[in-house]
Structures are given as structure tokens and as C-alpha cells.
Write a protein that holds these residues in place. Structure first.
Motif, PDB file in Angstrom:
ATOM      1  N   SER A  29       0.822  -1.206   0.000  1.00  0.00           N
ATOM      2  CA  SER A  29       0.000   0.000   0.000  1.00  0.00           C
ATOM      3  C   SER A  29       0.857   1.257   0.000  1.00  0.00           C
ATOM      4  CB  SER A  29      -0.923   0.020   1.225  1.00  0.00           C
ATOM      5  OG  SER A  29      -0.162   0.197   2.403  1.00  0.00           O
ATOM      6  N   TRP A  31       0.667   3.905   2.048  1.00  0.00           N
ATOM      7  CA  TRP A  31       1.124   4.278   3.382  1.00  0.00           C
ATOM      8  C   TRP A  31       2.294   3.418   3.830  1.00  0.00           C
ATOM      9  CZ3 TRP A  31      -2.855   5.932   7.597  1.00  0.00           C
ATOM     10  CH2 TRP A  31      -3.544   7.059   7.167  1.00  0.00           C
ATOM     11  N   ALA A 113      -6.167   3.482   1.726  1.00  0.00           N
ATOM     12  CA  ALA A 113      -4.757   3.864   1.742  1.00  0.00           C
ATOM     13  C   ALA A 113      -3.844   2.770   2.280  1.00  0.00           C
ATOM     14  CB  ALA A 113      -4.573   5.135   2.566  1.00  0.00           C
TER      15      ALA A 113
END
Length: 163
Positions: A29, A31, A113
């Protein structure tokens, strides 16, 4: 689209040969890549932005992660889930909780996210609140001891129009 396809994050533009979107794990991902793996410790702008978004200096994240790893509350996030898949990364769940607390960002938005279901985030958050009030509060919350310190911290409230 199958149920399992609805419950995962899709990387933009990646499509399987048969036309279905490809699911990505939390470790792929944005993040995870940006805040866990490739953080910019020397970059002043990154550090300032991180502090604004998560209401905690980046240097303190490792302390929070260590406290959570030592706590029995987070045993279910320390190895594998019930289907023997790797658990969601503790760092992402901590960042999710901090973002929820600091900016009131909802878990369904954060799900996009970090590629971790909002139900998992909510369960983690409940435990994070417990360790927050018992252990983390004393380490990170600093009460102002004089008018000058209090006035500096009131700047955000004043900008928002509060007395």
C-alpha cells in the motif's frame, strides 16, 4: 466481482489478464511504502507534514510501536491470522489509529490507503485506546506549565475562531 475482490485494495492501472483488478496486500500500500519503508527522516517537509497529519513526531512512532508490541492487547497482530496469512502490519494500524484520532479520518477512507479492512482497524483501535490511556498518555501528553506554553498551543484553536 467476487466478495474477496470487493474486500481488497486495487493498485490503479493493474489488471489481471482476464480483466479483473489485482488485489494488493497492506505491505504494497501507499502508506506502507511512504511511511513505513521509505520514510524521509532527513526531509524537514516530510517531518512537518507527518507531524501535522498524525499529531505525533515521526521519531516517536518507534516508541509507540515498541509499546504495542510488548502489550498483550496486540497478540493477534503479531504473527498470522486465522487463515494463516500474515497479520496486518502493526505500524499501519497504529498510523490508522493516530490519523483517526488526530484528523478524524474515517476508517473506510484509510482502508483505501492501507489495504486493511475497516473492521480490522476498528478492532485494533479499541485496543489502541486502552494502551493509549494507560501507557502512552503519560509518555506523550505534556501539560503546559505556564501561560506562554498554553498560548502557543492555543494557536490552532484561535485560527479556528474559538476563544
Amino acid at each position: 466481482m467476487t466478495l474477496s475482490m470487493k474486500n481488497c485494495l486495487h493498485r490503479r492501472g493493474e489488471v489481471h489478464k482476464n480483466g479483473e483488478l489485482i488485489c494488493i496486500p497492506p505491505t504494497k500500500s501507499f502508506w506502507y511504502a511512504h511511511y513505513v519503508q521509505h520514510h524521509l527522516l532527513g526531509d524537514e517537509q516530510f517531518m512537518k507534514k507527518f507531524h501535522q497529519q498524525f499529531r505525533l513526531p515521526y521519531e516517536k512512532i518507534e516508541v509507540v510501536v515498541d509499546e504495542c508490541e510488548q502489550s498483550n492487547l496486540f497478540m493477534s497482530w503479531s504473527s498470522h491470522d486465522a487463515r494463516h496469512r500474515p497479520s496486518s502490519p502493526l505500524q499501519l494500524l497504529i498510523l490508522s489509529s493516530l490519523r483517526h484520532l488526530g484528523c478524524r479520518l474515517t476508517f473506510d477512507i484509510v482502508e483505501e490507503a492501507i489495504a486493511v479492512l475497516k473492521e480490522v482497524q476498528k478492532t485494533f483501535f479499541q485496543n489502541f485506546i486502552k494502551i493509549g490511556r494507560t501507557t502512552l498518555y503519560g509518555k506523550f501528553v505534556i501539560l503546559q506549565s505556564n501561560y506562554k506554553e498554553a498560548k502557543w498551543h492555543m494557536k490552532e484553536f484561535t485560527l479556528a475562531g474559538l476563544p
